[in-house]
Design an enzyme around this catalytic site. Structure first.
Site, short mmCIF file in Angstrom:
data_model
loop_
_atom_site.label_atom_id
_atom_site.label_comp_id
_atom_site.label_asym_id
_atom_site.label_seq_id
_atom_site.Cartn_x
_atom_site.Cartn_y
_atom_site.Cartn_z
N ASP A 55 0.84 -1.20 0.00
CA ASP A 55 0.00 0.00 0.00
C ASP A 55 0.88 1.25 0.00
O ASP A 55 0.37 2.37 -0.08
CB ASP A 55 -1.02 -0.01 1.15
N SER A 56 2.20 1.06 0.02
CA SER A 56 3.12 2.18 -0.26
C SER A 56 2.84 2.74 -1.65
O SER A 56 3.24 3.87 -1.95
CB SER A 56 4.58 1.72 -0.15
N ASP A 76 -0.98 -6.14 -0.02
CA ASP A 76 -1.38 -5.42 1.19
C ASP A 76 -2.88 -5.19 1.17
O ASP A 76 -3.43 -4.77 0.13
CB ASP A 76 -0.71 -4.04 1.21
N LYS A 87 -1.20 -9.32 3.10
CA LYS A 87 -0.41 -8.82 4.24
C LYS A 87 -1.31 -7.94 5.10
O LYS A 87 -2.00 -7.06 4.60
CB LYS A 87 0.80 -8.03 3.76
N GLU A 108 -1.27 -5.53 8.56
CA GLU A 108 -0.42 -4.82 9.52
C GLU A 108 -0.96 -4.95 10.95
O GLU A 108 -2.17 -4.93 11.16
CB GLU A 108 -0.35 -3.33 9.16
N GLU A 151 9.36 -4.07 10.33
CA GLU A 151 9.85 -2.80 9.76
C GLU A 151 10.41 -1.88 10.85
O GLU A 151 9.78 -1.68 11.89
CB GLU A 151 8.68 -2.10 9.03
#
Ligand code: KIV
Length: 286
Positions: free
Chosen positions: A47-48, A86, A116, A118, A186
């Site tokens: 999602d970056s 993501d 993914k 978070e 991260e």
């Protein structure tokens, strides 16, 4: 010869053999082809992309619909790497049911091999369990979690204080117990990651978290496409952004100077076709 499809089993074997796992982000067909041709093991539709391809200030704004478009394009470009997508902020927070519905869309509509998620707190563990129970592999992501960076006090390294280091260790063990197949950590000191690494059966992919079992970087950061300052954990391997600007600037110069297009960039016409075009101009009604 085409490289065989990378599987979860193969990724686990790589961890056991201490063979570093290489993951990179991609957001469209060309970047997916680049990653696949470079023979990385895993591609992350991060999602970056909200920032590096859609121009938002953070990852929070990107929607499921937008991520699905990016993910499907990446899927079409990847032949052998394991594709992780993501799930964006807001698409799993409400309930386990919402998380499963979202994850299923990424598998069915975009062809994701895994999703993914978070976070490693109690509600996130519940989501991981639910998605895994639905038969979808989950990559967990702890440490600095950009979707909830505001709650973490900003985009800053985690695991540096007593409380934060303990939380990191507990969350790593908890997401493994909840059924995650892999873990991204991260922005955490390598010494803290090294404490928990021997207790983790699942492969751990680091980004600013020491060597772990493998690495992930944002493609636009490592290729030097991202403008301005990047995180301390980024290493630039190329200056593609500058090369792109130079290429477009050269094109603009040649158009303005009448150099481009030259004869070889066009098509030949039969003389009678040109004649017919003139006739059409003379008798526009025919
Ligand atoms: O969105 C992303 O690109 C990520 C990586 C930085 C791990 O989550």
């Amino acid at each position: 010869m085409m490289r065989p499809q990378v599987t979860l089993r193969q990724l686990a074997e790589m961890k056991a053999a201490r063979e570093p796992i290489v993951m990179v982000t991609a957001y469209d067909f060309p970047t997916a082809r680049v990653a696949d041709r470079a023979e990385v093991d895993m591609v992350l539709v991060g999602d970056s992309g909200a920032q590096v391809v859609l121009g938002h200030d953070s990852t929070v704004a990107v929607t499921v619909a937008e991520m699905l478009v990016l993910a499907a394009a990446v899927r079409r470009g990847v032949r052998s790497a394991f594709v992780v997508c993501d799930v964006p902020f807001g698409s799993t927070e409400v309930s386990d049911e919402q998380a499963v519905t979202t994850a299923v869309r990424f598998v069915k509509e975009a062809g994701a091999d895994a999703v993914k998620l978070e976070g490693g707190g109690p509600s996130r563990l519940s989501r991981i369990r639910a998605v895994v129970a639905a038969g979808i592999p989950v990559v967990a992501h702890i440490g600095l979690t950009p979707q909830t960076a505001t709650a973490l006090g900003g985009m800053r390294a985690q695991g540096r204080t007593t409380e934060s280091a303990q939380r990191l260790v507990r969350e790593a063990l908890a997401v493994q117990d909840a059924g995650a197949s892999l873990l991204v950590i991260e922005a955490v000191p390598a010494e803290v990651v090294d404490v928990v690494l021997p207790e983790l059966r699942i492969p751990v992919i680091g980004i600013g978290a020491g060597p772990a079992d493998g690495q992930v970087l944002v493609m636009h950061d490592l290729l030097g496409i991202t403008e301005g300052k990047t995180a301390a954990f980024v290493k630039r391997y190329a200056a593609i952004g500058e090369a792109m600007v130079d290429g477009v600037a050269a094109y603009a110069r040649e158009v303005r100077a009448g150099v481009f297009p030259a004869a070889e960039h066009g098509y030949a016409a039969a003389p009678e076709a040109v004649e017919a075009a003139r006739a059409a101009l003379a008798q526009p009604g025919d």
